[in-house]
Design a protein around this motif. Structure first.
Motif, PDB file in Angstrom:
ATOM      1  N   TYR A   9      76.594  38.949  61.413  1.00  7.84           N
ATOM      2  CA  TYR A   9      76.586  38.532  59.868  1.00  7.84           C
ATOM      3  C   TYR A   9      76.076  37.046  59.726  1.00  7.84           C
ATOM      4  O   TYR A   9      75.318  36.620  58.586  1.00  7.84           O
ATOM      5  CB  TYR A   9      77.608  39.189  59.416  1.00  7.84           C
ATOM      6  N   LEU A  10      76.937  36.195  60.468  1.00  6.75           N
ATOM      7  CA  LEU A  10      76.540  34.860  60.418  1.00  6.75           C
ATOM      8  C   LEU A  10      74.904  34.380  60.718  1.00  6.75           C
ATOM      9  O   LEU A  10      74.387  33.621  60.051  1.00  6.75           O
ATOM     10  CB  LEU A  10      77.441  34.040  61.448  1.00  6.75           C
ATOM     11  N   GLY A  11      74.444  35.099  61.530  1.00  8.75           N
ATOM     12  CA  GLY A  11      73.009  35.008  61.385  1.00  8.75           C
ATOM     13  C   GLY A  11      71.964  35.090  60.317  1.00  8.75           C
ATOM     14  O   GLY A  11      70.741  34.894  60.461  1.00  8.75           O
ATOM     15  N   PHE A  12      72.535  35.755  59.393  1.00  7.72           N
ATOM     16  CA  PHE A  12      71.771  36.064  58.028  1.00  7.72           C
ATOM     17  C   PHE A  12      72.640  35.278  56.973  1.00  7.72           C
ATOM     18  O   PHE A  12      72.477  35.640  55.612  1.00  7.72           O
ATOM     19  CB  PHE A  12      71.983  37.706  57.769  1.00  7.72           C
ATOM     20  N   THR A  13      73.226  34.234  57.308  1.00  7.41           N
ATOM     21  CA  THR A  13      73.756  33.529  56.281  1.00  7.41           C
ATOM     22  C   THR A  13      73.075  31.851  56.397  1.00  7.41           C
ATOM     23  O   THR A  13      72.477  31.595  57.355  1.00  7.41           O
ATOM     24  CB  THR A  13      75.310  33.101  56.502  1.00  7.41           C
ATOM     25  N   ASN A  14      73.639  30.869  55.474  1.00  9.00           N
ATOM     26  CA  ASN A  14      72.992  29.765  55.668  1.00  9.00           C
ATOM     27  C   ASN A  14      74.356  28.733  56.305  1.00  9.00           C
ATOM     28  O   ASN A  14      74.263  27.389  55.755  1.00  9.00           O
ATOM     29  CB  ASN A  14      72.603  29.208  54.288  1.00  9.00           C
ATOM     30  N   LEU A  15      75.090  29.039  56.829  1.00  8.35           N
ATOM     31  CA  LEU A  15      76.210  28.415  57.534  1.00  8.35           C
ATOM     32  C   LEU A  15      75.770  26.976  58.283  1.00  8.35           C
ATOM     33  O   LEU A  15      74.901  27.226  58.904  1.00  8.35           O
ATOM     34  CB  LEU A  15      77.096  29.335  58.325  1.00  8.35           C
ATOM     35  N   GLN A  16      76.495  26.011  57.933  1.00  4.06           N
ATOM     36  CA  GLN A  16      76.125  24.778  58.461  1.00  4.06           C
ATOM     37  C   GLN A  16      77.444  24.260  59.146  1.00  4.06           C
ATOM     38  O   GLN A  16      78.594  24.531  58.876  1.00  4.06           O
ATOM     39  CB  GLN A  16      75.454  23.748  57.467  1.00  4.06           C
ATOM     40  N   LEU A  17      77.080  23.414  60.352  1.00  5.54           N
ATOM     41  CA  LEU A  17      78.281  22.723  60.664  1.00  5.54           C
ATOM     42  C   LEU A  17      79.108  21.499  59.802  1.00  5.54           C
ATOM     43  O   LEU A  17      80.428  21.632  59.697  1.00  5.54           O
ATOM     44  CB  LEU A  17      78.033  21.946  62.002  1.00  5.54           C
ATOM     45  N   ILE A  18      78.383  21.124  59.325  1.00 10.25           N
ATOM     46  CA  ILE A  18      78.778  20.289  58.321  1.00 10.25           C
ATOM     47  C   ILE A  18      77.946  19.911  57.011  1.00 10.25           C
ATOM     48  O   ILE A  18      76.946  20.586  56.997  1.00 10.25           O
ATOM     49  CB  ILE A  18      78.655  18.529  58.731  1.00 10.25           C
ATOM     50  N   GLY A  19      78.505  19.423  55.793  1.00 13.40           N
ATOM     51  CA  GLY A  19      77.868  19.590  54.765  1.00 13.40           C
ATOM     52  C   GLY A  19      78.159  20.637  53.647  1.00 13.40           C
ATOM     53  O   GLY A  19      79.315  21.252  53.927  1.00 13.40           O
ATOM     54  N   ILE A  20      77.553  20.861  52.552  1.00 12.70           N
ATOM     55  CA  ILE A  20      77.792  21.578  51.621  1.00 12.70           C
ATOM     56  C   ILE A  20      77.974  23.174  51.988  1.00 12.70           C
ATOM     57  O   ILE A  20      79.018  23.760  51.472  1.00 12.70           O
ATOM     58  CB  ILE A  20      77.046  21.435  50.217  1.00 12.70           C
ATOM     59  N   HIS A  21      77.172  23.439  52.788  1.00 14.11           N
ATOM     60  CA  HIS A  21      77.481  24.902  53.372  1.00 14.11           C
ATOM     61  C   HIS A  21      78.169  25.220  54.666  1.00 14.11           C
ATOM     62  O   HIS A  21      78.039  26.147  54.961  1.00 14.11           O
ATOM     63  CB  HIS A  21      75.776  25.325  53.805  1.00 14.11           C
TER      64      HIS A  21
END
Length: 262
Positions: A9-21
């Motif tokens: 699922y995470l492969g289809f998200t805009n998750l980032q290590l730091i920042g707004i996402h």
């Protein structure tokens, strides 16, 4: 099963290590897939991964282990014990030690540079993939040798004795008796070495960091860089999913090859 599905699922998200996402990430559909298909570095990384896993792991390591086990089979016991101990020692060394040894050997002003008299010789920079592939094969050869040594002891001595009585040369005995009886061990060893090489992220990352340029940027390294250097955890998760699929395909090919030769 839950963590696996979550990683997909995470492969289809805009998750980032730091920042707004980093916290407020969302499902982005096929956006990461679209970027992947246009990513030139990914295609190069995919090719380098196949070269490293198949060339260094499945082929070079298996061949080196086979040659060592056959060469040591009829040696004097002290020589055989010492050589086996050195090969197994190389296998048990931690990746940090292996990386240091090969960097000290292959970099500018290193051991090879001193032996050749060319202090500017830097094989790790000029032929990075060749050096890391050699280091990987060297580190795993002890395990492959152990597997083949055990298999060689299970070959009935009557067969080789009968071949000698009928005038067969050593090469003929090797090609017509030894290697055919080692077929299943060869395939098993190649598959195991391939899978172990596929996960050998530490060695390449410590020796080259994926460089120079992207010359050794295999998929595990590229995934790490995307996730923890460029902070694109969602894209890194997608790359991880690709690695799982690639590992399954390579493993399936070897299983198919084994069954097709029975």
């Amino acid at each position: 099963m839950g963590p696996v599905l979550y990683a997909i699922y995470l492969g289809f998200t805009n998750l980032q290590l730091i920042g707004i996402h980093a916290f407020n990430y969302r499902f982005t559909g096929l956006a990461n897939v679209a970027f992947l298909l246009k990513d030139a570095v990914f295609y190069k990384s995919l090719w380098l991964t196949v070269v490293f896993v198949v060339g260094s792991g499945a082929i070079a390591t298996t061949l080196l282990g086979l040659v060592l086990s056959i060469a040591l089979q009829d040696c004097l016991a002290p020589i055989r014990w010492f050589s086996s101990a050195m090969a197994i020692l190389a296998w048990t060394l931690p990746p940090t030690t292996i990386a240091f040894l090969w960097m000290a050997t292959s970099t500018q002003s290193g051991l090879l540079a001193m032996l050749t008299g060319n202090m500017r010789l830097d094989l790790l920079y000029d032929h990075a993939m060749l050096v890391v592939s050699t280091a990987n094969a060297w580190s795993l050869a002890g395990l492959a040798m152990t597997m083949f040594s055990a298999a060689l002891r299970n070959i009935p001595g009557d067969l080789t004795e009968a071949a000698k009585l009928e005038g067969a040369s050593s090469a003929q005995t090797l090609m017509r008796i030894t290697l055919p009886m080692l077929k299943s061990t060869i395939v098993t060893c190649a598959l195991l070495m391939m899978l172990m090489t596929f996960g050998n992220f530490t060695l390449i990352y410590l020796m080259t960091g994926g460089g120079p340029g992207n010359d050794t940027n295999i998929l595990p390294v590229y995934t790490y860089l995307q996730g923890f250097k460029f902070h694109n955890l969602g894209y890194a998760a997608l790359l991880g999913n690709v690695m799982v699929l690639l590992s399954a395909v390579l493993g399936g090919m070897f299983v198919w090859a084994t069954k097709s030769r029975r």
